[in-house]
Each structure stands twice: as C-alpha cells, then as structure tokens.
Design an enzyme around this catalytic site. Structure first.
Site, PDB file in Angstrom:
ATOM      1  N   GLY A  23       0.830  -1.203   0.000  1.00 32.54           N
ATOM      2  CA  GLY A  23       0.000   0.000   0.000  1.00 32.54           C
ATOM      3  C   GLY A  23       0.860   1.247   0.000  1.00 32.54           C
ATOM      4  O   GLY A  23       2.037   1.210  -0.378  1.00 32.54           O
ATOM      5  N   SER A  24       0.281   2.328   0.474  1.00 33.80           N
ATOM      6  CA  SER A  24       0.969   3.621   0.417  1.00 33.80           C
ATOM      7  C   SER A  24       2.118   3.677   1.433  1.00 33.80           C
ATOM      8  O   SER A  24       2.124   2.927   2.423  1.00 33.80           O
ATOM      9  CB  SER A  24      -0.029   4.733   0.736  1.00 33.80           C
ATOM     10  N   GLU A  80       5.688  -3.362   0.881  1.00 32.83           N
ATOM     11  CA  GLU A  80       5.675  -3.059  -0.562  1.00 32.83           C
ATOM     12  C   GLU A  80       4.900  -1.765  -0.728  1.00 32.83           C
ATOM     13  O   GLU A  80       3.675  -1.776  -0.781  1.00 32.83           O
ATOM     14  CB  GLU A  80       4.967  -4.184  -1.326  1.00 32.83           C
ATOM     15  N   CYS A 131       1.779   0.445  -8.898  1.00 32.31           N
ATOM     16  CA  CYS A 131       2.924   0.910  -8.111  1.00 32.31           C
ATOM     17  C   CYS A 131       4.131   1.140  -9.015  1.00 32.31           C
ATOM     18  O   CYS A 131       4.997   1.952  -8.713  1.00 32.31           O
ATOM     19  CB  CYS A 131       3.252  -0.083  -7.016  1.00 32.31           C
TER      20      CYS A 131
HETATM   21  P1  NAD Z   1      -3.521   2.301   1.148  1.00 34.94           P
HETATM   22  O1  NAD Z   1      -2.237   2.517   1.837  1.00 34.94           O
HETATM   23  O2  NAD Z   1      -4.578   3.330   1.277  1.00 34.94           O
HETATM   24  O3  NAD Z   1      -4.183   0.921   1.652  1.00 34.94           O
HETATM   25  C1  NAD Z   1      -3.511  -0.320   1.522  1.00 34.94           C
HETATM   26  C2  NAD Z   1      -4.063  -1.301   2.551  1.00 34.94           C
HETATM   27  O4  NAD Z   1      -3.617  -0.903   3.856  1.00 34.94           O
HETATM   28  C3  NAD Z   1      -5.584  -1.363   2.629  1.00 34.94           C
HETATM   29  O5  NAD Z   1      -6.000  -2.705   2.790  1.00 34.94           O
HETATM   30  C4  NAD Z   1      -5.891  -0.544   3.877  1.00 34.94           C
HETATM   31  O6  NAD Z   1      -7.108  -0.884   4.493  1.00 34.94           O
HETATM   32  C5  NAD Z   1      -4.707  -0.941   4.743  1.00 34.94           C
HETATM   33  N1  NAD Z   1      -4.422  -0.023   5.869  1.00 34.94           N
HETATM   34  C6  NAD Z   1      -4.482   1.315   5.874  1.00 34.94           C
HETATM   35  N2  NAD Z   1      -4.133   1.792   7.090  1.00 34.94           N
HETATM   36  C7  NAD Z   1      -3.845   0.710   7.864  1.00 34.94           C
HETATM   37  C8  NAD Z   1      -3.418   0.537   9.216  1.00 34.94           C
HETATM   38  N3  NAD Z   1      -3.245   1.571  10.031  1.00 34.94           N
HETATM   39  N4  NAD Z   1      -3.188  -0.706   9.657  1.00 34.94           N
HETATM   40  C9  NAD Z   1      -3.335  -1.778   8.847  1.00 34.94           C
HETATM   41  N5  NAD Z   1      -3.762  -1.683   7.572  1.00 34.94           N
HETATM   42  C10 NAD Z   1      -4.007  -0.446   7.077  1.00 34.94           C
HETATM   43  O7  NAD Z   1      -3.172   2.031  -0.401  1.00 34.94           O
HETATM   44  P2  NAD Z   1      -4.149   1.939  -1.649  1.00 34.94           P
HETATM   45  O8  NAD Z   1      -4.705   3.266  -1.978  1.00 34.94           O
HETATM   46  O9  NAD Z   1      -5.102   0.794  -1.481  1.00 34.94           O
HETATM   47  O10 NAD Z   1      -3.115   1.498  -2.804  1.00 34.94           O
HETATM   48  C11 NAD Z   1      -2.283   2.360  -3.488  1.00 34.94           C
HETATM   49  C12 NAD Z   1      -0.891   2.372  -2.915  1.00 34.94           C
HETATM   50  O11 NAD Z   1      -0.353   1.056  -2.860  1.00 34.94           O
HETATM   51  C13 NAD Z   1       0.088   3.160  -3.770  1.00 34.94           C
HETATM   52  O12 NAD Z   1       0.907   3.918  -2.937  1.00 34.94           O
HETATM   53  C14 NAD Z   1       0.882   2.076  -4.486  1.00 34.94           C
HETATM   54  O13 NAD Z   1       2.152   2.501  -4.932  1.00 34.94           O
HETATM   55  C15 NAD Z   1       0.955   1.046  -3.437  1.00 34.94           C
HETATM   56  N6  NAD Z   1       1.258  -0.272  -4.006  1.00 34.94           N
HETATM   57  C16 NAD Z   1       2.528  -0.750  -3.861  1.00 34.94           C
HETATM   58  C17 NAD Z   1       2.867  -1.969  -4.426  1.00 34.94           C
HETATM   59  C18 NAD Z   1       4.253  -2.526  -4.296  1.00 34.94           C
HETATM   60  O14 NAD Z   1       4.419  -3.704  -4.553  1.00 34.94           O
HETATM   61  N7  NAD Z   1       5.260  -1.750  -3.943  1.00 34.94           N
HETATM   62  C19 NAD Z   1       1.900  -2.706  -5.131  1.00 34.94           C
HETATM   63  C20 NAD Z   1       0.615  -2.179  -5.240  1.00 34.94           C
HETATM   64  C21 NAD Z   1       0.306  -0.953  -4.670  1.00 34.94           C
END
Ligand code: NAD
Length: 511
Positions: A242-243, A264, A298
């Site tokens: 995620g982010s 990631e 990503c």
């Molecule tokens: P996000 O960070 O908003 O959410 C990702 C996940 O984290 C969700 O399931 C969310 O519910 C969970 N989450 C959020 N806060 C949390 C917490 N405090 N505790 C536990 N879980 C929590 O990301 P998004 O908008 O769904 O996806 C986009 C982001 O993901 C972009 O930054 C992208 O670059 C990244 N991404 C990275 C990769 C990689 O392999 N490097 C792959 C895909 C996406």
C-alpha cells in the site's frame, strides 16, 4: 460477460458477510460497504465488514490450523497449491472480468492479473520441493552443521486496491508451500475480488481435507481490523502492500513488537530516454507505463527524463499517442484507459495538477476531469503530461493517477542524479543502445531502485524475480527468487556424530 454470470460462477451474492476461514461466511458488525462500479456507479454488492469478535474467530481458526498444516510434507502442500493454480485457470475469464468490473482496470489487465496468480502457483509448486538450506563444514572433529527452514506461523497479508487478487496470490502461494496459514485483510475498495478468491481456494482446500483457517479473509477498515492485525503478537509476519504512509505506520507497530514485515509501498518510477536508443520502443514503453491501469500501478511511469537533443521530437510523438487514447468502459475491448478507483482519487489528481502548475509546471497534455454522465461516474480523467522540474514538491510524492512529469537532461550523470533524487525506490528503466550507458545504469552508481530495466519500461514485472523496492518503498521483496525464505523460520543445527565433546573456538572446560 454479464455481472450475473460473474457472480454466479464466483459464488458471489448481492449481500455478503466479510469474514471467512473456510466454512460459512460471517460478519457481525453494522459497518456495510456498498460496492459500486468505478466506471458506471452501478451497485455491485454490499459487504458487511468484520467486527473485533469476527477477527478473533478468524485468528483462532488460523492458529489451530497452523498446528496441523505445518505437519504436511512441503511437496504435499505444493500439490495442493498446484490444484489452486488449476482452479484459477478454470476461473480465469470470470475472475479477470470481476477485477475489471470492481477495480476498473481494462479487461486484458484484469486477465493478466489472474495469470500472475497462476504463474506464482506454478513457481511455488516447484519451490515446495526445494526449501533447502546448506550443510556446512564444522571446525570440530566428528561434527556436522546444517541449516533448516521451518514453517513460521500465521502470516497477515494486507493488500491495496489496485492489484486486488495478484498480490494476495504472490504471498499465499509461497506462504502455503512454506507451511504457513494466512489471514488476508484486503482493501475495502475491492472486497468482492477477495471473496471470490477465498471461494476458489475454499473448494480446493476442503477437497484436500485441510483444516478450516488454513486460508482466511477478514474484510474490515484499516483503522480497526488492520490495526488489530498489525499489533497481534500471534502473527509473526505481516506482508503489507500500500501507500508509504500506511507502511510507516505498519513498520512502526510491527517493529515495536519485534515482528517481521514485508513492506511493498509507493513508487516514483522514472524512465530515462537516451538519444541513442530505439525511440519507437521507448515511446511504447513510456505510453504503457504512464497510461496503463490509468496510472494506478505501483510501477507506473511517473517521470520521463529525456535527452535534450530528442526532447521536443519525443514529446510530440507521445502527445500524438495520448490524443488517441480511448477512455471508457474497462470491459469494452476498445478501451485503453478505464476510470480511477473513486472520487477521492480524482480529487488527488486535481490537487496534483493544480500543485504542479503552482510549482512552475506547464501542462503539455490533459489535466482535466471528464464530466459525469448517465453511463459515467466522475472518475474518468485525461491522461496528463506536465513539464516540470524534478525538485518540485509535487514531483517528489506519488500521485496514484495518470500524470507523467517530463524533464530533460544533458549528460548521463545528470540524468542519474535526477532519477535517484526522490524518496521512493521501486522501479526504473533506461532506453539506450549504448552498452556503457546500460552498464552504468545497472551498476552501483546507477539506479537506486529495487527494479532496474534496460530497454523495458518500468511498469509490470514477471513473477520469477524478487519484486520490491528501496527507500520509502519499504525494502520488502515478494514473489520469486529466494523470497520464500521470508515466510519461514531459519534454524542452524550442529550435530555431534562422534563421541568426543569439543567446544567451538578451541575453548577448554575440563572437569
Ligand atoms: P492504502 O495505503 O490506502 O491501503 C492499503 C491497505 O492498507 C488497505 O488494505 C488498507 O485498508 C490498509 N491499511 C491502511 N491503514 C492501515 C493501518 N493503520 N493498519 C493496517 N492496515 C491499514 O493504499 P491503496 O490506496 O489501497 O493502494 C495504493 C498504494 O499502494 C500506492 O501507494 C501504491 O504505490 C501502493 N502499491 C505498492 C505496491 C508494491 O508492490 N510496492 C503494489 C501495489 C500498490
């Protein structure tokens, strides 16, 4: 393909509870997610999120299952993962269509995502017979040393919306052959894909007599279920995608209890276009990298660093391609770019475009949001090209939208400086025919990213290599290569096969 067929074949219903360990689905909170198509706004379904009690039920089942599952020989676990790969092949069309319907990526990319899961299953099947450690020469007479790998426990998997099935597949295929049970907290933006995946796996696992809890899903808010999962001492490894903001929080919480993470996180990927390269190839790679998946990968290309001698010519051709992008329904085969995930993502796009202009940028193409209509939500934006300096604050952060920042360079050293001058370090690429430029880019003084390509764009990757990035991308690695080691616990053994006692380093302790 109709929504009715997708739902029927994947075991989805109009309203569904969001927790499962293998048997019935359940959820006892009052928090219901309304899932709508990002393209049309059509109601797709309603999913009740898990409560704290549901989370505890899932964790108990997962822990119990681990005690049994870890005892299966790894090749037998691999055989079951092989069957998961077969089941995915049978459902590839419908699951790929669901990814497209719920997340909004175009159908060929939805199908490609399911193919990635099939590929990692195949990879994991072979790996199941090669979870090997070395045997080592002992300094002590009559002694032998070796390293073993044992199953680790329950692995927590947190995933982002943009790869709603594949990232789970990357983690689970390896975790299962390693003897771990898994608890998945998917993004609440794409719960239907998670339910569909769990249904596919449930059938295979039940047929093989695996205990309930070997694979579990718990759909819930990051702030509630996510926070519980990362603080839970029963989970030795949390793999989170995620982010960067989310990753910093998870890294801190899991680190405080000395648990392990695979992080990631966000990228800020650049493609360098040398004046000595196949310009057609560079153009195609830049175009797919920046416009594909509506810039919601990503690994999407976010920055284009072009040699000054071809700068204008290259951009003219790129803008011509942008003008021909068919934006629309992701399930229509003529569409090249679908919607963004939701209105929040559109607001981020608008903010970034405005900030770029305020920070000295010039819009060369796009920049606008498409108006909503009866068939269309306000989630469609124009693919956008902005000329701007790399140091502008907006360029330094990841905006998850089809915005490409372009800049020029004179020397390779300058291009590399610009390239590495961002906080993230996921994917990178250079287009060049020069062996020297390619070699420099891949060397210690070249790209500082986890992925560095020559004459291949930044976007997308095969499952065979380790996938992940450096700096604020989190340092984690998923998928191929020797990544399986992250899902196991390592043990060094010394065996005395002779009678005499010897202490290491020649220590004498006579009595
Ligand atoms: P996000 O960070 O908003 O959410 C990702 C996940 O984290 C969700 O399931 C969310 O519910 C969970 N989450 C959020 N806060 C949390 C917490 N405090 N505790 C536990 N879980 C929590 O990301 P998004 O908008 O769904 O996806 C986009 C982001 O993901 C972009 O930054 C992208 O670059 C990244 N991404 C990275 C990769 C990689 O392999 N490097 C792959 C895909 C996406």
């Amino acid at each position: 393909m109709t929504k009715a067929r997708i739902f029927r074949e994947l075991g989805l219903r109009a309203t569904m509870p969001g927790a499962n360990c293998g048997g019935e689905w359940f959820a006892s909170s009052r928090d219901v997610i309304t899932v709508r198509s990002p393209a049309t706004g059509e109601l797709l379904g309603k999913v009740t999120q898990a409560s704290a009690a549901d989370y505890q039920r899932v964790l108990r089942a997962s822990q119990k299952a681990f005690a049994e599952f870890r005892a299966l020989p790894a090749p037998r676990r691999g055989e079951i993962v092989r069957q998961v790969g077969v089941a995915l092949r049978e459902k590839k069309d419908v699951l790929g269509a669901l990814v497209s319907l719920e997340m909004g990526k175009i159908l060929t990319e939805g199908l490609g995502e399911v193919q990635e899961m099939i590929d990692i299953c195949d990879f994991a099947v072979g790996q199941a017979r090669f979870l090997s450690g070395p045997t080592l020469q002992s300094e002590r007479p009559g002694h032998r040393m070796m390293e073993q790998w044992h199953p680790l426990g329950t692995v927590g998997i947190i995933t982002a919306f943009n790869f709603p099935v594949a990232v789970w597949g990357w983690n689970t295929a390896l975790a299962w052959v390693c003897g771990d049970t898994t608890v998945w907290k998917p993004s609440s933006k794409t719960p239907l894909c998670a339910i569909a995946c769990q249904n596919i796996v449930n059938e295979v696992f039940a047929r093989n007599g695996l205990p309930e809890g070997t694979s579990a899903v718990v759909i819930g808010r990051g702030a509630m279920i996510g926070e519980r999962l990362i603080a839970d001492g029963r989970i030795p490894l949390v793999s989170a995608t995620g982010s960067t903001r989310m990753g910093k929080r998870i890294g801190a919480v899991v680190g405080a209890r000395l648990g392990r993470t695979i992080l990631e996180l966000g990228g800020n990927n650049a493609l360098i276009v040398s004046e000595r390269c196949d310009l057609d190839g560079a153009l195609a790679s830049a175009f797919f990298g920046a416009v594909g998946t509506a810039g919601q990968r990503c690994t999407s290309t976010r920055r284009l660093i072009i040699h000054e001698s071809i700068y204008r010519r290259f951009l003219r051709r790129l803008i011509d391609l942008y003008a021909r992008v068919n934006i629309g329904d992701p399930l229509d085969p003529r569409t090249l770019m679908g919607p963004l995930i939701d209105e929040g993502a559109v607001a981020d796009f608008e903010h970034a475009v405005a900030a770029a202009v305020a920070q000295g940028g010039t819009i060369l193409y796009g920049g606008k949001v498409k108006r909503a209509s009866r068939q269309r939500r306000r989630t469609f934006v124009e693919p956008t090209i902005i000329e701007i300096a790399n140091r502008a604050p907006i360029v330094q952060s990841e905006t998850f939208a089809p915005i490409l920042y372009v800049m020029k360079y004179r020397t390779l050293a300058q291009a590399l400086r610009i390239h590495n001058d961002v906080p993230q370090g996921l994917s990178s690429a250079i287009y060049t025919d020069s062996v020297s430029e390619a070699g420099t880019f891949l060397s210690y003084r070249g790209s500082d990213c986890g992925i560095a390509n020559v004459n291949v764009g930044t976007s997308g990757a095969e499952i065979g290599g380790a996938f992940g990035g450096e700096k604020e991308t989190g340092g984690g690695r998923e998928s191929g290569s020797d990544v399986w080691k992250a899902y196991m616990r390592r043990q060094t053994n010394t065996i005395n096969w002779d009678r005499e006692i010897h202490l290491a380093q020649g220590v004498q302790f006579e009595f």
